[in-house]
Design an enzyme around this catalytic site. Structure first.
Site, PDB file in Angstrom:
ATOM      1  N   ASP A   1       0.859  -1.181   0.000  1.00 21.26           N
ATOM      2  CA  ASP A   1       0.000   0.000   0.000  1.00 21.26           C
ATOM      3  C   ASP A   1       0.897   1.233   0.000  1.00 21.26           C
ATOM      4  O   ASP A   1       1.172   1.811   1.037  1.00 21.26           O
ATOM      5  CB  ASP A   1      -0.917  -0.022   1.227  1.00 21.26           C
TER       6      ASP A   1
ATOM      7  N   SER B   1      -1.166   2.669   6.686  1.00 19.83           N
ATOM      8  CA  SER B   1      -2.095   2.058   5.740  1.00 19.83           C
ATOM      9  C   SER B   1      -3.520   2.103   6.272  1.00 19.83           C
ATOM     10  O   SER B   1      -4.385   2.761   5.712  1.00 19.83           O
ATOM     11  CB  SER B   1      -1.686   0.612   5.443  1.00 19.83           C
TER      12      SER B   1
END
Length: 483
Positions: free
Chosen positions: A241, A346
């Protein structure tokens, strides 16, 4: 005209909650235990990370993870079996613990979970302290979903995996007040800048969360300002991510540092792997600075898809911590007191009032994937922790290892590539507006980062926008936003 200077993790510090202090001598070396060979050495966390990497190489298949015992300041290494390699690990200054599950065993368990239990609202990570895979389920996992998850975990055996409930809902933290803004169809998107870097072509850039780069292409440093940077690469969901965002002005000066609030700036000198048990700091512009510990590695998180009510956005290879975060903190920096870049925020569950679990993209993996290096041209992916590593010299062939020793095979995450393409992620138009962010000009003074009680009020109000700034790291936006 003066060159624009971009800040790292600029943002509000109206709710600082770091219990530990970032001291002016944070980069000072620490004395080491000089006891006889075979006695566990006293190490600071960065040295322990480097030693773990070397011992992973030395132990090979016998290595089953490691963690940092912060109370004793020792590195604990899990090993399967005994022999000369284990003896060398003890001689190097680590505490060696005999365990049942090998790295391969834990990887196999994670693969089974990925195949049978990729349910929205679930996550799992390798915990070397228990030598197990710890599986978490949020408040949305009930009924048949819970039964399916519980059955899968039971099938792995109590000695391999443990299941627990966690409060709140696993979600990405893309909404809320923060330091970088973008306008998309239907509204605005706001995230936090992570670390300034230099792209592979030599241009200035920064790292942030991948789901931020998927949600919007162009980013500004103010809510109503013109874009100053454009997304070059974005990965989400799947194997990570992270986004690489290049500054539009090639003359942008991007210092390799984190603005930690209260006039403190932490120089970022290297990128390092996370070590379970080590203390880390997270900076995000919704909630400011908070600290906690790394609790798991090689984490997989199954977020509810933003585009498909019945879908799941699975992200693998993350760092799990108990550091809190809230919407708007996405992409913000996770770092150590010594100035090592560790991760990018994230997502997770909970908030900074009730606590929760939070997951981070490893910086080393993001640098390796994008070809970027830290913003000042310093150490890049997998940089070592310095010249004063304890016990490093006697490790055979391990001197050039990156500080990744205790990662339990991020490559074991199966099927990450079959996630829905990043391009179809929701445009985040429903994210809370940025206009209710409190100004940061009234932050309490002082040269130490303490608790929230010292901070000036964080009430709702207009964000303090000062137009084009040449030293962005000096501007802070306060306030909190709703989830």
């Amino acid at each position: 005209m003066p060159k624009r200077k971009a800040a790292i993790a600029v943002g509000g510090v109206a709710a600082l909650g770091a219990a530990a202090l970032l001291l002016p001598n944070a980069n000072a070396s620490q004395d080491k235990d000089t006891a006889a060979a075979g006695t566990a050495r006293t190490l600071k966390a960065t040295d322990a990370t480097t030693l773990a990497a070397q011992l992973k190489q030395s132990l090979g298949g016998q290595f089953a993870g490691s963690y940092y015992d912060s109370a004793k300041q020792q590195l604990v290494v899990n090993a399967v079996g005994d022999g000369a390699a284990v003896a060398r690990a003890k001689s190097a200054g680590a505490v060696v613990r005999q365990v049942e599950n090998s790295t391969a065993d834990l990887q196999a368990a994670a693969k089974t979970l990925r195949t049978k239990a990729a349910i929205p609202g679930t996550a799992w990570a390798v915990d070397p302290r228990t030598n197990k895979v710890i599986v978490s389920a949020d408040s949305t996992v009930t009924g048949a979903k819970w039964d399916r998850l519980e059955s899968t975990v039971d099938g792995l055996g109590s000695g391999t995996a443990t299941l627990k409930k966690t409060g709140g809902t696993f979600k990405t933290f893309v909404s809320g007040g923060d330091a970088i803004f973008s306008q998309v169809q239907g509204g605005g998107v706001r995230c936090s800048l992570g670390f300034n870097v230099t792209a592979s072509d030599g241009s200035p850039a920064f790292l942030t969360a991948g789901h931020c780069g998927v949600a919007a292409k162009e980013w500004s440093d103010s809510q109503t300002g013109q874009p100053i940077a454009t997304v070059d690469q974005a990965t989400f969901p799947g194997e990570g991510d992270f986004s690489l965002v290049k500054y539009d002005d090639p003359a942008t000066e991007a210092p390799s540092e984190v603005n930690a609030g209260n006039g403190q700036v932490v120089a970022i000198t290297q990128a390092a792997e996370a070590t379970v048990g080590s203390t880390v700091f997270r900076m995000g512009s919704t909630t400011g600075l908070h600290d906690g510990q790394v609790t798991g590695l090689d984490a997989t998180v199954n977020f509810q898809s933003e585009t498909d009510p019945n879908g799941v956005d699975t992200v693998t290879g993350l760092i799990q911590t108990d550091v809190c975060a809230e919407p708007g903190d996405s992409g913000g920096s996770l770092f150590t007191q010594e100035g090592a870049a560790i991760g990018l925020t994230s997502g997770g569950s909970g908030d900074c009032t009730s606590g929760g679990e939070t997951f981070f993209q490893p910086v080393t993996a993001a640098l390796a994937a994008t070809g970027a290096t830290l913003g000042d041209g310093g150490a890049g992916a997998g940089a070592g922790a310095g010249d004063d590593q304890a016990g490093a010299g006697d490790q055979a062939g391990a001197g050039d290892q990156a500080g990744a020793g205790d990662q339990a095979g991020a490559g074991d995450q199966a099927g990450a590539g079959d996630q829905a393409g990043a391009g179809d992620q929701a445009g985040a138009g429903d994210q809370a507006g940025a206009g209710d962010q409190a100004g940061a000009g009234d932050q309490a003074g002082g040269d130490q980062i303490g608790g929230a009680d010292d901070q000036a009020g964080a009430g709702a109000g207009a964000a303090q926008e000062q137009g084009t700034k040449h030293h962005h790291r000096n501007r802070q936006q306060g306030g909190t936003a709703s989830n």
